[in-house]
Motif scaffolding. Structure first.
Motif, PDB file in Angstrom:
ATOM      1  N   LEU A 206     -31.612  75.854  10.482  1.00  0.00           N
ATOM      2  CA  LEU A 206     -31.776  76.664  11.502  1.00  0.00           C
ATOM      3  C   LEU A 206     -33.215  76.604  12.356  1.00  0.00           C
ATOM      4  O   LEU A 206     -33.365  77.457  13.199  1.00  0.00           O
ATOM      5  CB  LEU A 206     -31.654  78.040  11.037  1.00  0.00           C
ATOM      6  N   LYS A 207     -33.689  75.431  11.915  1.00  0.00           N
ATOM      7  CA  LYS A 207     -35.130  75.227  12.567  1.00  0.00           C
ATOM      8  C   LYS A 207     -35.970  76.410  12.382  1.00  0.00           C
ATOM      9  O   LYS A 207     -36.622  76.579  13.309  1.00  0.00           O
ATOM     10  CB  LYS A 207     -34.714  74.857  13.910  1.00  0.00           C
ATOM     11  N   LEU A 208     -36.122  77.008  11.300  1.00  0.00           N
ATOM     12  CA  LEU A 208     -37.099  78.186  11.200  1.00  0.00           C
ATOM     13  C   LEU A 208     -38.299  77.424  10.689  1.00  0.00           C
ATOM     14  O   LEU A 208     -38.486  76.104  10.174  1.00  0.00           O
ATOM     15  CB  LEU A 208     -36.341  79.134  10.263  1.00  0.00           C
ATOM     16  N   PRO A 209     -39.610  78.236  10.971  1.00  0.00           N
ATOM     17  CA  PRO A 209     -40.835  77.569  10.564  1.00  0.00           C
ATOM     18  C   PRO A 209     -41.089  77.359   9.040  1.00  0.00           C
ATOM     19  O   PRO A 209     -41.983  78.093   8.403  1.00  0.00           O
ATOM     20  CB  PRO A 209     -41.812  78.675  11.155  1.00  0.00           C
ATOM     21  N   ILE A 236     -17.632  76.335   4.557  1.00  0.00           N
ATOM     22  CA  ILE A 236     -18.216  76.317   3.559  1.00  0.00           C
ATOM     23  C   ILE A 236     -17.525  75.435   2.456  1.00  0.00           C
ATOM     24  O   ILE A 236     -16.234  75.579   2.425  1.00  0.00           O
ATOM     25  CB  ILE A 236     -18.340  77.869   3.139  1.00  0.00           C
ATOM     26  N   PRO A 237     -18.304  74.443   1.964  1.00  0.00           N
ATOM     27  CA  PRO A 237     -17.537  73.724   0.997  1.00  0.00           C
ATOM     28  C   PRO A 237     -17.241  74.246  -0.281  1.00  0.00           C
ATOM     29  O   PRO A 237     -17.750  75.294  -0.707  1.00  0.00           O
ATOM     30  CB  PRO A 237     -18.653  72.483   0.636  1.00  0.00           C
ATOM     31  N   SER A 238     -16.517  73.838  -1.315  1.00  0.00           N
ATOM     32  CA  SER A 238     -15.986  74.284  -2.362  1.00  0.00           C
ATOM     33  C   SER A 238     -17.132  74.322  -3.430  1.00  0.00           C
ATOM     34  O   SER A 238     -18.187  73.441  -3.569  1.00  0.00           O
ATOM     35  CB  SER A 238     -14.831  73.537  -3.000  1.00  0.00           C
ATOM     36  N   ASP A 239     -17.056  75.291  -4.499  1.00  0.00           N
ATOM     37  CA  ASP A 239     -18.096  75.473  -5.435  1.00  0.00           C
ATOM     38  C   ASP A 239     -18.231  74.531  -6.595  1.00  0.00           C
ATOM     39  O   ASP A 239     -16.909  74.700  -7.444  1.00  0.00           O
ATOM     40  CB  ASP A 239     -17.927  76.820  -5.805  1.00  0.00           C
ATOM     41  N   TYR A 291     -23.465  67.605   5.402  1.00  0.00           N
ATOM     42  CA  TYR A 291     -22.833  68.700   6.265  1.00  0.00           C
ATOM     43  C   TYR A 291     -24.009  69.691   6.508  1.00  0.00           C
ATOM     44  O   TYR A 291     -24.291  70.210   5.029  1.00  0.00           O
ATOM     45  CB  TYR A 291     -21.641  69.153   5.870  1.00  0.00           C
ATOM     46  N   LYS A 292     -24.470  69.811   7.492  1.00  0.00           N
ATOM     47  CA  LYS A 292     -25.667  70.705   7.639  1.00  0.00           C
ATOM     48  C   LYS A 292     -26.718  70.716   6.680  1.00  0.00           C
ATOM     49  O   LYS A 292     -27.184  71.678   6.118  1.00  0.00           O
ATOM     50  CB  LYS A 292     -25.273  72.125   7.918  1.00  0.00           C
ATOM     51  N   GLY A 293     -27.073  69.620   6.282  1.00  0.00           N
ATOM     52  CA  GLY A 293     -28.346  69.256   5.090  1.00  0.00           C
ATOM     53  C   GLY A 293     -27.733  69.369   3.715  1.00  0.00           C
ATOM     54  O   GLY A 293     -28.512  68.798   2.955  1.00  0.00           O
TER      55      GLY A 293
END
Ligand code: S3P
Length: 441
Positions: A206-209, A236-239, A291-293
């Motif tokens: 989310l590019k937060l500081p 959301i991937p599986s757990d 996926y998203k890091g």
């Protein structure tokens, strides 16, 4: 008895592909981050379980609109300072330590006191571990007997950044402080023993500081006040923790092979894979993707032939913290004595899990030597119970993982198991029994 399950059969010879439900840690974090975003965030494959529904109820009470249907969940965030709520607000974290502890970080600046309650199990768990560091920001707390829920949080607009040393390897404590830091002017500095890092990865995405320096055993995290959070669409991937029951069931069953699709394999979560591989279980990652890091893959697991005992390195503890109960079942069938240590945190979970592990293993006829923070398991490669042997599992604080571990033990080793409180699975994995049935077909 409708809430009981009687198991009197073993499960062998299956060759299947399955999908387990969405990751619980990521689902709860998605709900909390989206509640602070500016605009509408959407999630697919959100885990629909009691813990996540409690998170949705909590943000609704804070004035955030949520629409949930089978296809997706939409959260209508109103920005980082968008929570609006009545006086005397009460939030119920139900069974969820993650929700209870993380949300407190977001409430440190609340203008009216808020009460946090939980179910019987959560009310026995330690909340001082978060109230203490959060009070250093300037918020105040009143806890039952100084440690437990129900608690009351008195927020402040005059928050001060803190320095915090997280020594337990608890992602819940670390994340709670990151959330409070997001509301605080200045730089909060955290030194944290390695633990799951979904919160940090979401902050980065989310590019937060946030700045993170990874050292061998500890991470150094710096986080500054957040002004704006963009909307977050997430598939959301599986757990891996839900997958764990099927990984172990396959390893312990004869002539079986299982593929579990699209599982989150964040390196801070795959302690179970490393441990089981060391014990001789074949697990292969296929179709690895970022996926998203986060990392994800399909897992292929094969029946294990010769299981080796393990002296489990403590550095693997945090990455397998929710999986030890099922890992102990593999140790029960290993050749030799396995040793797991520095695991006091297991007795801080939904039930005292180290104690429950010793009870389940005793029922299996396996010798153990357990202390407050360790267990030695004397494995038996020929472990096989007579179907007349009756084993009753009850009064375990409805700990979902005790129930699911017991069922895997029953299906792997035989015996006549009477498992109480089958609805306990609803906290994390309502689909669990359906997938077990699918494996039998
Ligand atoms: C979780 C962290 C772990 C884990 C829990 C989920 C999380 O707890 O046991 O099931 O999502 O942050 P601790 O932080 O207490 O180790």
């Amino acid at each position: 008895m409708p809430n009981q399950l009687i198991v009197n059969e073993k499960l062998n010879n299956f060759k299947k592909k399955i999908i387990v439900s969405g990751d619980k840690s990521i689902s709860i974090r998605w709900v909390l981050f989206s509640s602070l975003a500016e605009g509408v965030s959407k999630a697919k494959n959100l885990l629909i379980s009691e813990d996540v529904l409690a998170a949705i109820e909590a943000v609704k009470k804070l004035g955030i609109k949520v629409i949930l249907n089978k296809k997706e969940c939409k959260i209508f965030g109103k920005g980082i300072d968008g929570y609006k709520y009545k006086k005397n607000l009460k939030i119920d974290a139900q069974n969820s330590g993650t929700l209870g502890r993380l949300i407190l970080g977001l409430l440190v600046n609340s203008s009216n006191p808020i009460t946090l309650v939980g179910d019987k199990s959560l009310s026995k768990r330690d909340f001082k571990r978060v109230s203490e560091p959060l009070s250093k920001f300037g918020a105040q707390f009143k806890l039952r007997n100084k440690s437990f829920l129900p608690l009351k949080i008195y927020g402040t607009s005059k928050l001060k950044p803190i320095k915090y040393f997280e020594k337990r390897g608890s992602a819940q404590c670390k994340s709670s402080i990151i959330f409070a830091a997001m509301r605080t002017d200045g730089t909060t500095k955290i030194k944290a023993k390695k633990s799951r890092n979904h919160t940090e990865l979401l902050c980065k995405h989310l590019k937060l500081p946030i700045r993170i320096k990874k050292n061998k055993n500890f991470d150094e995290i710096e986080i500054k006040k957040v002004k704006k959070i963009h909307t977050l669409n997430y598939d959301i991937p599986s757990d891996i923790s839900s997958s764990a029951f099927f990984i172990v069931l396959t390893a312990l069953s004869k002539n079986s092979e299982l593929v579990i699709r699209n599982v989150n394999i964040n390196p801070s979560r795959i302690g179970i894979i490393t441990i089981l591989k060391k014990m001789g279980v074949k697990i292969i990652f296929k179709n690895r993707k970022i996926y998203k890091g986060e990392e994800k893959a399909d897992l292929k697991i094969l029946s294990a032939k010769d299981i080796k005992s393990i002296n489990c390195p403590t550095k693997l503890n945090s990455g397998a913290i929710d999986e030890f109960l099922v890992i102990f079942l593999v140790a029960a069938k290993a050749k030799g004595v396995s040793y797991f240590k520095d695991l006091g945190e297991l007795n801080q979970k939904e039930s005292p899990r180290l104690k429950w592990a010793a009870k389940i293993l005793k029922n299996l006829g396996i010798k153990t030597i357990a202390t407050n923070n360790s267990i030695k398991i004397y494995g038996n490669p020929n472990l096989n119970l007579n179907f007349n042997k009756k084993i009753v599992i009850k009064n375990y604080m409805k700990d979902h993982r005790v129930f699911m571990t017991s069922l895997v033990a029953a299906l792997s080793f035989g015996g006549k198991w009477i498992l109480h409180d089958k609805d306990s699975i609803n906290t994390s994995f309502p689909n669990f029994l359906k997938i077990i049935e699918d494996l039998k077909k």
